[in-house]
Each structure stands twice: as structure tokens, then as C-alpha cells.
Enzyme design. Structure first.
Site, PDB file in Angstrom:
ATOM      1  N   ALA A 125     -19.509  -7.078  56.523  1.00 51.32           N
ATOM      2  CA  ALA A 125     -19.888  -8.415  56.988  1.00 51.32           C
ATOM      3  C   ALA A 125     -19.630  -9.455  55.900  1.00 51.32           C
ATOM      4  CB  ALA A 125     -21.348  -8.422  57.421  1.00 51.32           C
ATOM      5  N   LEU A 126     -18.449 -10.087  55.981  1.00 49.76           N
ATOM      6  CA  LEU A 126     -18.040 -11.078  54.984  1.00 49.76           C
ATOM      7  C   LEU A 126     -17.836 -12.449  55.631  1.00 49.76           C
ATOM      8  CD1 LEU A 126     -17.026 -11.622  52.059  1.00 49.76           C
ATOM      9  CD2 LEU A 126     -14.763 -10.873  52.791  1.00 49.76           C
ATOM     10  N   ASP A 239      -8.522  -4.819  48.597  1.00 46.66           N
ATOM     11  CA  ASP A 239      -7.329  -4.374  47.883  1.00 46.66           C
ATOM     12  C   ASP A 239      -6.944  -2.946  48.298  1.00 46.66           C
ATOM     13  OD1 ASP A 239      -5.713  -5.605  45.833  1.00 46.66           O
ATOM     14  OD2 ASP A 239      -6.265  -3.929  44.535  1.00 46.66           O
ATOM     15  N   GLU A 363      -8.451  -9.403  57.439  1.00 42.61           N
ATOM     16  CA  GLU A 363      -8.237  -8.921  56.061  1.00 42.61           C
ATOM     17  C   GLU A 363      -7.119  -9.691  55.352  1.00 42.61           C
ATOM     18  OE1 GLU A 363      -8.597  -4.721  55.228  1.00 42.61           O
ATOM     19  OE2 GLU A 363      -9.584  -4.421  57.155  1.00 42.61           O
ATOM     20  N   SER A 366      -1.464 -13.726  57.468  1.00 42.33           N
ATOM     21  CA  SER A 366      -0.110 -13.577  56.898  1.00 42.33           C
ATOM     22  C   SER A 366       0.193 -14.641  55.844  1.00 42.33           C
ATOM     23  CB  SER A 366       0.934 -13.648  58.016  1.00 42.33           C
ATOM     24  OG  SER A 366       0.820 -12.521  58.846  1.00 42.33           O
TER      25      SER A 366
HETATM   26  C1  LIG Z   1     -10.282  -8.631  65.517  1.00 42.43           C
HETATM   27  C2  LIG Z   1     -10.910  -9.175  64.275  1.00 42.43           C
HETATM   28  C3  LIG Z   1     -11.752  -8.353  63.529  1.00 42.43           C
HETATM   29  C4  LIG Z   1     -12.390  -8.849  62.393  1.00 42.43           C
HETATM   30  N1  LIG Z   1     -13.262  -8.039  61.707  1.00 42.43           N
HETATM   31  C5  LIG Z   1     -13.943  -8.533  60.637  1.00 42.43           C
HETATM   32  C6  LIG Z   1     -14.928  -7.746  59.959  1.00 42.43           C
HETATM   33  O1  LIG Z   1     -15.172  -6.587  60.319  1.00 42.43           O
HETATM   34  N2  LIG Z   1     -15.606  -8.321  58.942  1.00 42.43           N
HETATM   35  C7  LIG Z   1     -15.371  -9.577  58.514  1.00 42.43           C
HETATM   36  O2  LIG Z   1     -16.029 -10.015  57.584  1.00 42.43           O
HETATM   37  N3  LIG Z   1     -14.451 -10.359  59.138  1.00 42.43           N
HETATM   38  C8  LIG Z   1     -13.732  -9.866  60.187  1.00 42.43           C
HETATM   39  N4  LIG Z   1     -12.797 -10.648  60.838  1.00 42.43           N
HETATM   40  C9  LIG Z   1     -12.594 -12.007  60.395  1.00 42.43           C
HETATM   41  C10 LIG Z   1     -11.259 -12.215  59.705  1.00 42.43           C
HETATM   42  O3  LIG Z   1     -11.259 -11.616  58.447  1.00 42.43           O
HETATM   43  C11 LIG Z   1     -11.000 -13.718  59.675  1.00 42.43           C
HETATM   44  O4  LIG Z   1     -10.737 -14.126  61.021  1.00 42.43           O
HETATM   45  C12 LIG Z   1      -9.813 -14.071  58.780  1.00 42.43           C
HETATM   46  O5  LIG Z   1     -10.148 -13.880  57.427  1.00 42.43           O
HETATM   47  C13 LIG Z   1      -9.351 -15.512  58.996  1.00 42.43           C
HETATM   48  O6  LIG Z   1     -10.446 -16.385  58.890  1.00 42.43           O
HETATM   49  P1  LIG Z   1     -10.698 -17.501  60.022  1.00 42.43           P
HETATM   50  O7  LIG Z   1     -10.691 -16.842  61.349  1.00 42.43           O
HETATM   51  O8  LIG Z   1     -11.910 -18.258  59.634  1.00 42.43           O
HETATM   52  O9  LIG Z   1      -9.418 -18.409  59.960  1.00 42.43           O
HETATM   53  P2  LIG Z   1      -9.145 -19.592  58.890  1.00 42.43           P
HETATM   54  O10 LIG Z   1      -9.640 -19.227  57.549  1.00 42.43           O
HETATM   55  O11 LIG Z   1      -9.616 -20.857  59.499  1.00 42.43           O
HETATM   56  O12 LIG Z   1      -7.565 -19.569  58.846  1.00 42.43           O
HETATM   57  C14 LIG Z   1      -6.781 -19.921  59.988  1.00 42.43           C
HETATM   58  C15 LIG Z   1      -5.329 -19.973  59.593  1.00 42.43           C
HETATM   59  O13 LIG Z   1      -5.131 -20.965  58.592  1.00 42.43           O
HETATM   60  C16 LIG Z   1      -4.091 -20.571  57.727  1.00 42.43           C
HETATM   61  N5  LIG Z   1      -4.619 -20.493  56.342  1.00 42.43           N
HETATM   62  C17 LIG Z   1      -5.890 -20.297  55.939  1.00 42.43           C
HETATM   63  N6  LIG Z   1      -5.965 -20.295  54.604  1.00 42.43           N
HETATM   64  C18 LIG Z   1      -4.729 -20.484  54.142  1.00 42.43           C
HETATM   65  C19 LIG Z   1      -4.144 -20.570  52.844  1.00 42.43           C
HETATM   66  N7  LIG Z   1      -4.873 -20.437  51.724  1.00 42.43           N
HETATM   67  N8  LIG Z   1      -2.810 -20.795  52.747  1.00 42.43           N
HETATM   68  C20 LIG Z   1      -2.032 -20.900  53.855  1.00 42.43           C
HETATM   69  N9  LIG Z   1      -2.526 -20.827  55.121  1.00 42.43           N
HETATM   70  C21 LIG Z   1      -3.851 -20.620  55.257  1.00 42.43           C
HETATM   71  C22 LIG Z   1      -3.579 -19.200  58.215  1.00 42.43           C
HETATM   72  O14 LIG Z   1      -2.503 -19.393  59.107  1.00 42.43           O
HETATM   73  C23 LIG Z   1      -4.787 -18.698  58.980  1.00 42.43           C
HETATM   74  O15 LIG Z   1      -4.416 -17.720  59.962  1.00 42.43           O
HETATM   75  C24 LIG Z   1     -12.145 -10.161  61.963  1.00 42.43           C
HETATM   76  C25 LIG Z   1     -11.272 -10.978  62.712  1.00 42.43           C
HETATM   77  C26 LIG Z   1     -10.658 -10.504  63.843  1.00 42.43           C
HETATM   78  C27 LIG Z   1      -9.754 -11.405  64.624  1.00 42.43           C
END
Ligand SMILES: Cc1cc2nc3c(=O)[nH]c(=O)nc-3n(C[C@H](O)[C@H](O)[C@H](O)COP(=O)(O)OP(=O)(O)OC[C@H]3O[C@@H](n4cnc5c(N)ncnc54)[C@H](O)[C@@H]3O)c2cc1C
Length: 384
Positions: A125-126, A239, A363, A366
Site C-alpha cells: 500500500a503505497l 527495484d 510500478e 512507462s
Molecule cells: C491495476 C493496478 C494495480 C495497482 N496496484 C497497486 C498496488 O498494489 N499498490 C500501490 O501502491 N499502487 C498500485 N497501483 C497504483 C500505481 O502504482 C499508480 O497508478 C502509478 O504509480 C501511477 O500513478 P497515478 O495513477 O497516480 O498516475 P500519475 O502519477 O498521475 O501519472 C499519470 C501519467 O503521468 C505521466 N507522468 C507522471 N509522472 C511523470 C514523470 N515524472 N515524467 C513523465 N511523465 C510522468 C505518465 O504518463 C503517467 O502514466 C496500481 C495501479 C493499477 C492501475
């Protein structure tokens, strides 16, 4: 039959080849029997089945070592057979990754025998509603109160949310602003103040939830590592597991190629199998090339970690970016080669089309992997 010639590559030892063969046999005879109509029940059944068969022993380790090649081989094989089976295996590892890598002996002894046998389900849970890619801006708080910490805030997109028995959770303890003020805790759903706020539905069904914590009291001994070490712990866990996400994408892509080879060999167009058309052969060549290139990156990252590298940030980011993006392309081509049957609900390639998408987001999305690779490459250049 999927190509297994990569198992002869020098990245592997005989025990890896044996593991891949045993899992292949087990998956072929057992996964078809799991009823997927209720996703939560299917996940519980899969965890029990994988635990009974001994495969979950590779997901966590009471000695603190994780063999990343085994993790990757298992995820690749399970993903080729059944995306939900891959998900349940992956979450047993990711959910307890912080315990394996940074937990105390007592924490490891309490939880890992249960998750490795399939008696307990785990979660990581992050992510929060306001912070996904930007983990350092997490706002959920853990405030010290005597021998306890009090948790307040929300976590979202939590895989296994609601069905997990144990969560490794990251919250702000405030030793410093940003990344250096987070800590990691072991949390169980029986704690007063822990609530499942919402279940999240996605294009490929998995148990996912938003969790809410309101004055939820957790013992200070539940902290993994020290105060302020949460960000470092989370990044170290990711990692290790990032290369295994790439391996899952590889498994999906291999299945898409297998399905396509069957299709183009049997489907006749203009009096001959599709496979005789050169343009179709061009697609098959691109798919096979993407798969081998992805496999090389996946097992390079896994082998490098297993060979003692403290971090494989660059290798794992390259593997995840390439394998997930190319798997999306391979699967899209497979859908195209299947014609109308490619978009028929429930067909193998239609299921893969829905399964692959989230792997390019979680995780580390892209573009975030591109940022990581560029930073590492520039830093290496500046070091000379
Ligand atoms: C099916 C699924 C399972 C998941 N399971 C877990 C889990 O078990 N535990 C957990 O903690 N989380 C989980 N997540 C959450 C997941 O890790 C986050 O959705 C992910 O890290 C992206 O965060 P966000 O959705 O807030 O998108 P945002 O952070 O808002 O990012 C959206 C988009 O913005 C762009 N972006 C963001 N930052 C940058 C950057 N620095 N440079 C360039 N482009 C950027 C990318 O295109 C990105 O896709 C899960 C998500 C999904 C869809």
C-alpha cells in the site's frame, strides 16, 4: 507450444530449468480448474493452490534473499497461462517484499511462513489519491503516540485491497520533508480505524480497493526498518519486483504469439493459410523479435541482481519499459491477425489485450521508466 529455447541461455542454472518445467506441467494441469467468475474467490483459490504446490516459496524468503530469476520465470510462465494466477503470485511477493528485504527476524517469522504457504494474502500500500508516480509527495500520516503510531489518510489502487490479511504500508512520519519523511509499517485489516472505502473495477478484473485509515493505531514494533526509511524501502522493493512485471508482460506476449501462430497456420485466405502471406510473416517476425529482445532485457536484469548487484535500477527500468510496451504491440498485432475473433469477449487474445494495459502504468509508468533510464545514463556519462 511456447518457445522455451531461452532456458538454455547462460543466465540460468539447472534449478531454474527444473522450476520452469515443473511449473509448466503444474499450470497446464491445474489452472484450468479455477473458476474465475468471482475474482476475489478465484484469487483466494489461486493463492491456496500455488501455496500447496510450493511455488509461493519463491515469492518471499525468511533469510532475506530473493532469487529474481525464479520470480521472473514463475511470473512469465503463469502470465502465459492465466493473468490472475500471475497477479496472485506477484502480490504475495510484492506485498511482503519489505518484510523479506528489511524486516526483523520476528517480523519475517510472523508473516512469511503464512504468505509462502498460501495461508495469508498480502498487499503493498503505497499509492494515494494525490500521489502515484510522485511517491515523495505522499500525505498519509503516522503520528507517534507512546508505543504506537496513529495512521490517518487514504491509500488507493491497492491490489488485494479487502482480501489481504497483511499490508505493508507507507506513511509520513515526518523526520524530513519529502522522500526522507516516510516510514513503512505492517498493518492488518482487523485494526480499528482500518476501512475499505471503495472497490475499484478495471478492464481486467483484479481485487483493487481504496483504503481509509481514521485514527488507526498500530504498534511501533510494526515498523519495518527505521523511521524515515520508508521511501528507500519502497524503492528497493520495486527495484526487485519491476523486472518481474516485465517478465509477466513477456509471458502475455509469448501467449499472444502462440495464439497467432495457431491462427495463421489454420486460417485459410484465398485458398492458402494466412501464414503463407509475406506481410503476415513480417508481423510474426516482429513479434518474435520483440519477445526475444524483451526476454534478454528481463533476464539480464534478473541475473544482474542475483549476481550480487545492490541495485538494478537501470536494468529493471529498461526491462519494464521495453517488455511492457512491446507486449502491448505484440498483443495488438495478435488481435489484428485474429480478425473479428480477436475482439470476441473472452477469447484468449481479447483477454490479453485487456490484461496488458495496466502493466504500463503500475510500478512506475512507462514515461517514469524513461526518466529513470535517462537519469542513470546521464549520471554514468558525467562520472566518466
Ligand atoms: C491495476 C493496478 C494495480 C495497482 N496496484 C497497486 C498496488 O498494489 N499498490 C500501490 O501502491 N499502487 C498500485 N497501483 C497504483 C500505481 O502504482 C499508480 O497508478 C502509478 O504509480 C501511477 O500513478 P497515478 O495513477 O497516480 O498516475 P500519475 O502519477 O498521475 O501519472 C499519470 C501519467 O503521468 C505521466 N507522468 C507522471 N509522472 C511523470 C514523470 N515524472 N515524467 C513523465 N511523465 C510522468 C505518465 O504518463 C503517467 O502514466 C496500481 C495501479 C493499477 C492501475
Amino acid at each position: 507450444m511456447a518457445d522455451t529455447s531461452y532456458l538454455d541461455w547462460p543466465f540460468f542454472e539447472p534449478r531454474h530449468r527444473d522450476l520452469a518445467a515443473r511449473l509448466e506441467d503444474w499450470a497446464a494441469s491445474n489452472l484450468g480448474q479455477i473458476d474465475h467468475s468471482d475474482t476475489d474467490a478465484a484469487c483466494r483459490a489461486l493463492v491456496r493452490a500455488l501455496g500447496d504446490a510450493g511455488f509461493l516459496e519463491h515469492s518471499a524468503s525468511e533469510t532475506g534473499d530473493l532469487d529474481v530469476r525464479s520470480l521472473a520465470l514463475i511470473r512469465e510462465t503463469l502470465a502465459r497461462h492465466d493473468g490472475l494466477a500471475d497477479f496472485t503470485f506477484a502480490m504475495q511477493g510484492l506485498g511482503t517484499g519489505a518484510v523479506t528485504l528489511f524486516g526483523s527476524d520476528a517480523q519475517r517469522q510472523e508473516w512469511l511462513p503464512k504468505t509462502r504457504s498460501g495461508q495469508a494474502i498480502s498487499a503493498f500500500a503505497l499509492t494515494e489519491p494525490g500521489s502515484g508516480s510522485d511517491v515523495a509527495s505522499s500525505t498519509m500520516t503516522a503520528t507517534r503516540n507512546g508505543d504506537d503510531y496513529i495512521l490517518n489518510g487514504e491509500k488507493t489502487w491497492i491490489s488485494n485491497g479487502e482480501i489481504a490479511d497483511v499490508y505493508t504500508l507507507f506513511a509520513r512520519t515526518g523526520e524530513a520533508p519529502g522522500a526522507k519523511g516516510l516510514s513503512c509499517f505492517i498493518v492488518t485489516p482487523d485494526l480499528p480505524g482500518f476501512e475499505v472505502a471503495e472497490r475499484l473495477e478495471t478492464i481486467a478484473p483484479h481485487p483493487l480497493a481504496t483504503l481509509r485509515f481514521k485514527d488507526c493505531r498500530v504498534q511501533a514494533t510494526s515498523m519495518i526498518g527505521g523511521p524515515g526509511e520508508g521511501f528507500r524501502i519502497a524503492m528497493s522493493v520495486l527495484d526487485v519486483f519491476r523486472a518481474s512485471v516485465a517478465a509477466a508482460a513477456l509471458g502475455f506476449a509469448r501467449r499472444a504469439l502462440d495464439e497467432s501462430l495457431n491462427r495463421v497456420s489454420n486460417r485459410r485466405v484465398q485458398g492458402a493459410p494466412l501464414a503463407e502471406l509475406q506481410m503476415v510473416q513480417g508481423h510474426i517476425a516482429d513479434m518474435a523479435l520483440d519477445i526475444d529482445a524483451a526476454a534478454l532485457l528481463v533476464y539480464r536484469a534478473a541475473w544482474t541482481k542475483d549476481s550480487g548487484a545492490p541495485r538494478v535500477t537501470r536494468e529493471a527500468a529498461m526491462a519494464k519499459l521495453f517488455a511492457t510496451d512491446r507486449a502491448q504491440e505484440v498483443i495488438d498485432t495478435a488481435v489484428q491477425l485474429h480478425g473479428g475473433d480477436g475482439v470476441r469477449s473472452g477469447s484468449a487474445v481479447e483477454t490479453l489485450y485487456r490484461e496488458i494495459r495496466a502493466l504500463r502504468i503500475y510500478e512506475g509508468a512507462s514515461d517514469v521508466q524513461r526518466v529513470v533510464i535517462a537519469r542513470q545514463t546521464l549520471a554514468q556519462h558525467h562520472r566518466g
